[in-house]
Scaffold this motif. Structure first.
Motif, PDB file in Angstrom:
ATOM      1  N   ASP A   1      53.526  83.301  83.185  1.00 47.91           N
ATOM      2  CA  ASP A   1      52.255  82.947  82.569  1.00 47.91           C
ATOM      3  C   ASP A   1      52.498  81.837  81.546  1.00 47.91           C
ATOM      4  OD1 ASP A   1      49.849  84.678  80.465  1.00 47.91           O
ATOM      5  OD2 ASP A   1      49.540  83.102  81.920  1.00 47.91           O
ATOM      6  N   SER A   2      51.774  80.742  81.666  1.00 44.43           N
ATOM      7  CA  SER A   2      51.973  79.588  80.789  1.00 44.43           C
ATOM      8  C   SER A   2      51.043  79.594  79.582  1.00 44.43           C
ATOM      9  CB  SER A   2      51.779  78.302  81.590  1.00 44.43           C
ATOM     10  OG  SER A   2      50.447  78.230  82.044  1.00 44.43           O
ATOM     11  N   ARG A   3      50.351  80.663  79.376  1.00 44.53           N
ATOM     12  CA  ARG A   3      49.421  80.745  78.233  1.00 44.53           C
ATOM     13  C   ARG A   3      50.199  80.847  76.935  1.00 44.53           C
ATOM     14  NH1 ARG A   3      44.732  84.820  78.945  1.00 44.53           N
ATOM     15  NH2 ARG A   3      44.100  83.627  77.153  1.00 44.53           N
ATOM     16  N   LEU A   4      49.663  80.227  75.914  1.00 41.43           N
ATOM     17  CA  LEU A   4      50.256  80.270  74.586  1.00 41.43           C
ATOM     18  C   LEU A   4      50.004  81.627  73.957  1.00 41.43           C
ATOM     19  CD1 LEU A   4      51.685  78.443  72.515  1.00 41.43           C
ATOM     20  CD2 LEU A   4      49.439  77.819  71.672  1.00 41.43           C
ATOM     21  N   GLU A   5      51.038  82.200  73.362  1.00 43.47           N
ATOM     22  CA  GLU A   5      50.880  83.494  72.706  1.00 43.47           C
ATOM     23  C   GLU A   5      49.982  83.363  71.489  1.00 43.47           C
ATOM     24  OE1 GLU A   5      53.504  86.853  70.374  1.00 43.47           O
ATOM     25  OE2 GLU A   5      54.522  85.224  71.393  1.00 43.47           O
ATOM     26  N   ARG A   6      49.032  84.253  71.362  1.00 44.75           N
ATOM     27  CA  ARG A   6      48.135  84.269  70.206  1.00 44.75           C
ATOM     28  C   ARG A   6      48.779  85.093  69.103  1.00 44.75           C
ATOM     29  NH1 ARG A   6      42.438  85.175  73.385  1.00 44.75           N
ATOM     30  NH2 ARG A   6      42.513  83.185  74.473  1.00 44.75           N
ATOM     31  N   ASN A   7      49.177  84.404  68.050  1.00 43.08           N
ATOM     32  CA  ASN A   7      49.755  85.086  66.900  1.00 43.08           C
ATOM     33  C   ASN A   7      49.324  84.345  65.638  1.00 43.08           C
ATOM     34  OD1 ASN A   7      51.509  82.841  66.601  1.00 43.08           O
ATOM     35  ND2 ASN A   7      53.021  83.785  67.945  1.00 43.08           N
ATOM     36  N   THR A   8      49.789  84.805  64.522  1.00 41.25           N
ATOM     37  CA  THR A   8      49.378  84.207  63.247  1.00 41.25           C
ATOM     38  C   THR A   8      49.738  82.727  63.192  1.00 41.25           C
ATOM     39  OG1 THR A   8      49.674  86.355  62.177  1.00 41.25           O
ATOM     40  CG2 THR A   8      49.516  84.448  60.735  1.00 41.25           C
ATOM     41  N   ILE A   9      50.869  82.355  63.731  1.00 38.85           N
ATOM     42  CA  ILE A   9      51.312  80.959  63.686  1.00 38.85           C
ATOM     43  C   ILE A   9      50.412  80.067  64.538  1.00 38.85           C
ATOM     44  CG2 ILE A   9      53.206  79.392  64.258  1.00 38.85           C
ATOM     45  CD1 ILE A   9      55.094  81.779  63.566  1.00 38.85           C
ATOM     46  N   THR A  10      50.088  80.486  65.740  1.00 38.48           N
ATOM     47  CA  THR A  10      49.238  79.646  66.589  1.00 38.48           C
ATOM     48  C   THR A  10      47.819  79.558  66.047  1.00 38.48           C
ATOM     49  OG1 THR A  10      48.849  81.533  68.082  1.00 38.48           O
ATOM     50  CG2 THR A  10      50.571  79.965  68.712  1.00 38.48           C
ATOM     51  N   TYR A  11      47.313  80.667  65.527  1.00 38.94           N
ATOM     52  CA  TYR A  11      45.982  80.622  64.903  1.00 38.94           C
ATOM     53  C   TYR A  11      45.999  79.727  63.667  1.00 38.94           C
ATOM     54  CZ  TYR A  11      43.386  84.112  67.626  1.00 38.94           C
ATOM     55  OH  TYR A  11      42.710  84.779  68.611  1.00 38.94           O
TER      56      TYR A  11
END
Length: 85
Positions: A1-11
């Motif tokens: 899966d090439s989706r970006l992980e949703r975490n505090t850093i990406t938000y």
């Protein structure tokens, strides 16, 4: 899966981009999505959202967010107070 992980850093990165682009409505949407997920909202995320609102001349919303920070367990810093002024 090439989706970006949703975490505090990406938000945080997305909210900072919203701040720089004066996209306060998108910043608030992201902040609310974080509240609906398991991703923890930290002071960096809140500061970016407050700054996005102030840059977009949305002072009432910025102050509401500031009050939300005060009511939460998130520790405020100098950037928080500067963004709200």
């Amino acid at each position: 899966d090439s989706r970006l992980e949703r975490n505090t850093i990406t938000y945080s990165a997305a909210l900072s981009a919203c701040e720089k682009g004066q996209q306060w409505a998108h910043a608030l949407t992201l902040l609310r999505k974080m509240a609906d997920s398991t991703v923890k909202r930290d002071i960096i995320v809140y500061n970016a959202a407050v700054s996005a609102c102030t840059r977009g001349d949305q002072w009432v919303l910025a102050l509401q967010l500031f009050c939300e920070i005060v009511d939460s367990s998130v520790k405020r810093n100098t950037i928080t107070f500067n963004a709200a002024v």
